[in-house]
Design a protein around this motif. Structure first.
Motif, PDB file in Angstrom:
ATOM      1  N   LEU A 148       0.835  -1.205   0.000  1.00 15.27           N
ATOM      2  CA  LEU A 148       0.000   0.000   0.000  1.00 15.27           C
ATOM      3  C   LEU A 148       0.869   1.255   0.000  1.00 15.27           C
ATOM      4  N   ALA A 149       1.901   1.272   0.831  1.00 13.74           N
ATOM      5  CA  ALA A 149       2.785   2.436   0.886  1.00 13.74           C
ATOM      6  C   ALA A 149       3.479   2.652  -0.453  1.00 13.74           C
ATOM      7  N   PHE A 150       3.912   1.571  -1.096  1.00 12.51           N
ATOM      8  CA  PHE A 150       4.562   1.682  -2.401  1.00 12.51           C
ATOM      9  C   PHE A 150       3.601   2.275  -3.423  1.00 12.51           C
ATOM     10  N   ASN A 151       2.381   1.750  -3.494  1.00 13.93           N
ATOM     11  CA  ASN A 151       1.403   2.241  -4.472  1.00 13.93           C
ATOM     12  C   ASN A 151       1.015   3.688  -4.210  1.00 13.93           C
ATOM     13  N   VAL A 152       0.816   4.051  -2.957  1.00  9.74           N
ATOM     14  CA  VAL A 152       0.490   5.440  -2.625  1.00  9.74           C
ATOM     15  C   VAL A 152       1.656   6.351  -3.014  1.00  9.74           C
ATOM     16  N   GLY A 153       2.876   5.891  -2.767  1.00  9.87           N
ATOM     17  CA  GLY A 153       4.048   6.673  -3.146  1.00  9.87           C
ATOM     18  C   GLY A 153       4.152   6.874  -4.645  1.00  9.87           C
ATOM     19  N   VAL A 154       3.900   5.820  -5.417  1.00 10.32           N
ATOM     20  CA  VAL A 154       3.943   5.928  -6.881  1.00 10.32           C
ATOM     21  C   VAL A 154       2.880   6.906  -7.371  1.00 10.32           C
ATOM     22  N   GLU A 155       1.662   6.773  -6.856  1.00  6.24           N
ATOM     23  CA  GLU A 155       0.577   7.669  -7.276  1.00  6.24           C
ATOM     24  C   GLU A 155       0.868   9.115  -6.872  1.00  6.24           C
ATOM     25  N   ALA A 156       1.369   9.325  -5.667  1.00  7.07           N
ATOM     26  CA  ALA A 156       1.694  10.680  -5.223  1.00  7.07           C
ATOM     27  C   ALA A 156       2.789  11.283  -6.101  1.00  7.07           C
ATOM     28  N   GLY A 157       3.779  10.484  -6.464  1.00  2.16           N
ATOM     29  CA  GLY A 157       4.833  10.957  -7.358  1.00  2.16           C
ATOM     30  C   GLY A 157       4.290  11.363  -8.717  1.00  2.16           C
ATOM     31  N   GLN A 158       3.362  10.571  -9.245  1.00  4.41           N
ATOM     32  CA  GLN A 158       2.769  10.903 -10.546  1.00  4.41           C
ATOM     33  C   GLN A 158       1.963  12.192 -10.462  1.00  4.41           C
ATOM     34  N   VAL A 159       1.189  12.363  -9.402  1.00 13.31           N
ATOM     35  CA  VAL A 159       0.403  13.589  -9.227  1.00 13.31           C
ATOM     36  C   VAL A 159       1.328  14.797  -9.116  1.00 13.31           C
ATOM     37  N   MET A 160       2.426  14.666  -8.382  1.00 15.40           N
ATOM     38  CA  MET A 160       3.369  15.781  -8.236  1.00 15.40           C
ATOM     39  C   MET A 160       3.991  16.158  -9.581  1.00 15.40           C
ATOM     40  N   ILE A 161       4.336  15.168 -10.385  1.00 13.90           N
ATOM     41  CA  ILE A 161       4.908  15.448 -11.704  1.00 13.90           C
ATOM     42  C   ILE A 161       3.890  16.186 -12.573  1.00 13.90           C
ATOM     43  N   VAL A 162       2.657  15.707 -12.570  1.00 13.12           N
ATOM     44  CA  VAL A 162       1.614  16.362 -13.368  1.00 13.12           C
ATOM     45  C   VAL A 162       1.405  17.797 -12.896  1.00 13.12           C
ATOM     46  N   LEU A 163       1.348  18.012 -11.584  1.00 13.01           N
ATOM     47  CA  LEU A 163       1.151  19.364 -11.060  1.00 13.01           C
ATOM     48  C   LEU A 163       2.299  20.295 -11.432  1.00 13.01           C
ATOM     49  N   LEU A 164       3.504  19.764 -11.505  1.00 11.38           N
ATOM     50  CA  LEU A 164       4.658  20.584 -11.891  1.00 11.38           C
ATOM     51  C   LEU A 164       4.707  20.862 -13.391  1.00 11.38           C
ATOM     52  N   VAL A 165       4.350  19.888 -14.194  1.00 13.20           N
ATOM     53  CA  VAL A 165       4.516  19.998 -15.643  1.00 13.20           C
ATOM     54  C   VAL A 165       3.301  20.620 -16.326  1.00 13.20           C
ATOM     55  N   TRP A 166       2.118  20.405 -15.788  1.00 12.65           N
ATOM     56  CA  TRP A 166       0.890  20.846 -16.468  1.00 12.65           C
ATOM     57  C   TRP A 166       0.878  22.348 -16.773  1.00 12.65           C
ATOM     58  N   PRO A 167       1.255  23.243 -15.854  1.00 10.69           N
ATOM     59  CA  PRO A 167       1.270  24.677 -16.208  1.00 10.69           C
ATOM     60  C   PRO A 167       2.182  24.971 -17.404  1.00 10.69           C
ATOM     61  N   LEU A 168       3.327  24.292 -17.467  1.00 10.71           N
ATOM     62  CA  LEU A 168       4.234  24.481 -18.604  1.00 10.71           C
ATOM     63  C   LEU A 168       3.592  23.985 -19.896  1.00 10.71           C
ATOM     64  N   VAL A 169       2.902  22.870 -19.827  1.00 16.65           N
ATOM     65  CA  VAL A 169       2.213  22.333 -21.009  1.00 16.65           C
ATOM     66  C   VAL A 169       1.154  23.327 -21.488  1.00 16.65           C
ATOM     67  N   LEU A 170       0.363  23.857 -20.563  1.00 10.49           N
ATOM     68  CA  LEU A 170      -0.670  24.829 -20.943  1.00 10.49           C
ATOM     69  C   LEU A 170      -0.062  26.075 -21.571  1.00 10.49           C
ATOM     70  N   LEU A 171       1.050  26.532 -21.020  1.00 10.11           N
ATOM     71  CA  LEU A 171       1.735  27.702 -21.568  1.00 10.11           C
ATOM     72  C   LEU A 171       2.250  27.420 -22.978  1.00 10.11           C
ATOM     73  N   LEU A 172       2.891  26.278 -23.172  1.00 13.44           N
ATOM     74  CA  LEU A 172       3.439  25.937 -24.486  1.00 13.44           C
ATOM     75  C   LEU A 172       2.354  25.753 -25.540  1.00 13.44           C
ATOM     76  N   ARG A 173       1.207  25.216 -25.150  1.00 12.34           N
ATOM     77  CA  ARG A 173       0.126  24.999 -26.121  1.00 12.34           C
ATOM     78  C   ARG A 173      -0.449  26.317 -26.633  1.00 12.34           C
ATOM     79  N   LYS A 174      -0.307  27.383 -25.864  1.00 11.47           N
ATOM     80  CA  LYS A 174      -0.843  28.691 -26.255  1.00 11.47           C
ATOM     81  C   LYS A 174       0.130  29.499 -27.107  1.00 11.47           C
ATOM     82  N   GLN A 175       1.352  29.015 -27.268  1.00 14.34           N
ATOM     83  CA  GLN A 175       2.374  29.751 -28.011  1.00 14.34           C
ATOM     84  C   GLN A 175       2.109  29.669 -29.518  1.00 14.34           C
ATOM     85  N   PRO A 176       2.523  30.692 -30.241  1.00 12.35           N
ATOM     86  CA  PRO A 176       2.296  30.704 -31.689  1.00 12.35           C
ATOM     87  C   PRO A 176       3.237  29.733 -32.414  1.00 12.35           C
ATOM     88  N   GLY A 177       2.837  29.425 -33.630  1.00 11.20           N
ATOM     89  CA  GLY A 177       3.685  28.613 -34.502  1.00 11.20           C
ATOM     90  C   GLY A 177       3.814  27.174 -34.043  1.00 11.20           C
TER      91      GLY A 177
END
Length: 129
Positions: free
Chosen positions: A70-99
């Motif tokens: 359980l601790a391993f699975n919770v850790g993996v899921e928490a790590g994935q959520v943290m990565i998404v939270l860190l990367v998602w704003p950058l993805v949204l910014l890049l998608r709005k860029q021209p060209g």
């Protein structure tokens, strides 16, 4: 030829495949069905990889195996959520860029992931030689 090295090789190849799909997405319609069919297989492969790693970390007969699992699975899921939270704003910014900034940035990330996976492919392919 062992099962575990075969799965590890397939995991590395699946990362290269996913990177290629990020750069060259399939046509609408047919691509959706293909992704729907392939995604569970890729998830199963990666699940096998996690299970092999867990088997090495945890003793199956240990009294606290469920707590550890359980601790391993919770850790993996928490790590994935943290990565998404860190990367998602950058993805949204890049998608709005021209060209072609969004397409090119996706290609750079895919190329980096493919290079790392290619190293893994070479390392795992040595087992079969």
């Amino acid at each position: 030829m062992g099962f575990i090295p075969t799965v590890e090789l397939a995991i590395a190849l699946s990362i290269i495949y996913a990177a290629a799909m990020a750069v060259w997405p399939p046509e609408k319609g047919h691509g959706d069905l293909k992704a729907f069919a392939i995604t569970p297989g890729i998830g199963l492969l990666h699940g096998f990889g996690f299970s092999f790693m867990l088997h090495q970390i945890l003793r199956v007969d240990a009294p606290n195996v469920w707590h550890s699992l359980l601790a391993f699975n919770v850790g993996v899921e928490a790590g994935q959520v943290m990565i998404v939270l860190l990367v998602w704003p950058l993805v949204l910014l890049l998608r709005k860029q021209p060209g072609r900034i969004w397409v090119n940035s996706r290609a750079v990330v895919a190329a980096c992931a493919s290079l790392v996976a290619l190293v893994w492919v070479v390392e795992r392919a040595e087992f079969f030689l």
